[in-house]
Scaffold this motif. Structure first.
Motif, PDB file in Angstrom:
ATOM      1  N   MET A   1       0.777  -1.248   0.018  1.00  0.00           N
ATOM      2  CA  MET A   1       0.049  -0.098   0.054  1.00  0.00           C
ATOM      3  C   MET A   1       0.938   1.339   0.017  1.00  0.00           C
ATOM      4  O   MET A   1       0.524   2.241  -0.571  1.00  0.00           O
ATOM      5  CB  MET A   1      -0.987  -0.137   1.277  1.00  0.00           C
ATOM      6  CG  MET A   1      -1.990   0.979   1.328  1.00  0.00           C
ATOM      7  SD  MET A   1      -3.146   0.508  -0.135  1.00  0.00           S
ATOM      8  CE  MET A   1      -4.499   1.309   0.333  1.00  0.00           C
ATOM      9  N   GLN A   2       1.947   1.306   0.816  1.00  0.00           N
ATOM     10  CA  GLN A   2       2.778   2.469   0.735  1.00  0.00           C
ATOM     11  C   GLN A   2       3.683   2.559  -0.567  1.00  0.00           C
ATOM     12  O   GLN A   2       3.619   3.855  -0.922  1.00  0.00           O
ATOM     13  CB  GLN A   2       3.741   2.062   1.969  1.00  0.00           C
ATOM     14  CG  GLN A   2       4.519   3.212   2.462  1.00  0.00           C
ATOM     15  CD  GLN A   2       5.422   2.999   3.543  1.00  0.00           C
ATOM     16  OE1 GLN A   2       6.217   1.847   3.678  1.00  0.00           O
ATOM     17  NE2 GLN A   2       5.655   3.875   4.575  1.00  0.00           N
ATOM     18  N   ALA A   3       3.815   1.654  -1.382  1.00  0.00           N
ATOM     19  CA  ALA A   3       4.292   1.553  -2.606  1.00  0.00           C
ATOM     20  C   ALA A   3       3.619   2.358  -3.462  1.00  0.00           C
ATOM     21  O   ALA A   3       3.915   3.240  -4.302  1.00  0.00           O
ATOM     22  CB  ALA A   3       4.915   0.470  -3.084  1.00  0.00           C
ATOM     23  N   LEU A   4       2.266   1.963  -3.589  1.00  0.00           N
ATOM     24  CA  LEU A   4       1.156   2.764  -4.130  1.00  0.00           C
ATOM     25  C   LEU A   4       1.021   4.134  -3.988  1.00  0.00           C
ATOM     26  O   LEU A   4       0.916   4.797  -4.841  1.00  0.00           O
ATOM     27  CB  LEU A   4      -0.156   1.876  -4.065  1.00  0.00           C
ATOM     28  CG  LEU A   4      -1.147   2.442  -5.032  1.00  0.00           C
ATOM     29  CD1 LEU A   4      -1.017   2.005  -6.493  1.00  0.00           C
ATOM     30  CD2 LEU A   4      -2.652   1.838  -4.670  1.00  0.00           C
ATOM     31  N   TRP A   5       1.050   4.429  -2.656  1.00  0.00           N
ATOM     32  CA  TRP A   5       0.835   5.840  -2.379  1.00  0.00           C
ATOM     33  C   TRP A   5       2.060   6.675  -2.859  1.00  0.00           C
ATOM     34  O   TRP A   5       2.072   7.685  -3.387  1.00  0.00           O
ATOM     35  CB  TRP A   5       0.771   6.147  -1.041  1.00  0.00           C
ATOM     36  CG  TRP A   5      -0.484   5.894  -0.416  1.00  0.00           C
ATOM     37  CD1 TRP A   5      -0.908   5.002   0.353  1.00  0.00           C
ATOM     38  CD2 TRP A   5      -1.728   7.004  -0.642  1.00  0.00           C
ATOM     39  NE1 TRP A   5      -2.362   5.328   0.611  1.00  0.00           N
ATOM     40  CE2 TRP A   5      -2.830   6.574  -0.284  1.00  0.00           C
ATOM     41  CE3 TRP A   5      -1.649   8.140  -1.302  1.00  0.00           C
ATOM     42  CZ2 TRP A   5      -3.946   6.946  -0.244  1.00  0.00           C
ATOM     43  CZ3 TRP A   5      -2.995   8.832  -1.478  1.00  0.00           C
ATOM     44  CH2 TRP A   5      -4.212   8.111  -0.944  1.00  0.00           C
TER      45      TRP A   5
END
Length: 178
Positions: A1-5
């Motif tokens: 999720m952090q990578a997507l952000w």
């Protein structure tokens, strides 16, 4: 999720860079046009110059006004008192030298980018003007050569009409008739 952000924020920054940059230039730095628009306008001014003998002085005047320099020179040797210098491409050691800016301000990346672009435009336009000047000299030389040839032909015709030549020709004809 952090990578997507991180990807979303990175893409957002990439797309927002140009509008934010224009907003900062306009709001905080007081520029009414983008650097690309200013480069194009200055390039058009340089391309409009057509007299080779006053070309460098006019370009120096344009550059000085556009980047707010106290002085700008285009010379065959570098100037030790220049704040910034750019070698003009395609020439044998010709330099665009920038003096200090008005109000003792430092040159920002925008002014340096404009100076580099102007150095390129200067090189291209000077080469074009020198080529046009050489063509003009060639045409003048060809015209003078045609004029000299026409004068020589005229003298040859006049020599044929010369009374002595006519008298001699008539004597030869008279002898041939007998």
């Amino acid at each position: 999720m952090q990578a997507l952000w991180m990807v979303i924020v990175g893409l957002g920054l990439a797309f927002m860079k140009a509008p934010v940059s224009r907003w900062v230039d306009k709001t905080f730095l007081g520029y009414t046009e983008s650097v690309e628009e200013q480069e194009e306008r200055i390039g058009n001014l340089v391309r409009q110059l057509s007299a080779l003998d006053e070309f460098e002085a006019r370009v120096a005047e344009i550059v000085s006004r556009e980047i707010g320099a106290d002085w700008v020179s285009i010379r065959r040797e570098s100037r030790p008192d220049a704040v910034e210098q750019f070698q003009i491409p395609g020439t044998t050691r010709t330099w665009l030298a920038l003096g200090p800016r008005k109000g003792a301000r430092s040159y920002m990346s925008r002014q340096l980018q404009l100076a580099r672009r102007i150095a390129l435009e200067l090189s291209v336009q000077r080469e074009r003007l020198e080529r046009e000047e050489a063509n003009r000299r060639q045409l003048v030389h060809e015209h003078e050569l045609r004029e000299t040839t026409a004068r020589a032909q005229m003298r040859a015709l006049q020599a044929q009409i010369n009374p002595h030549f006519l008298f001699n020709t008539l004597n030869v004809l008279a002898n041939l008739i007998h």
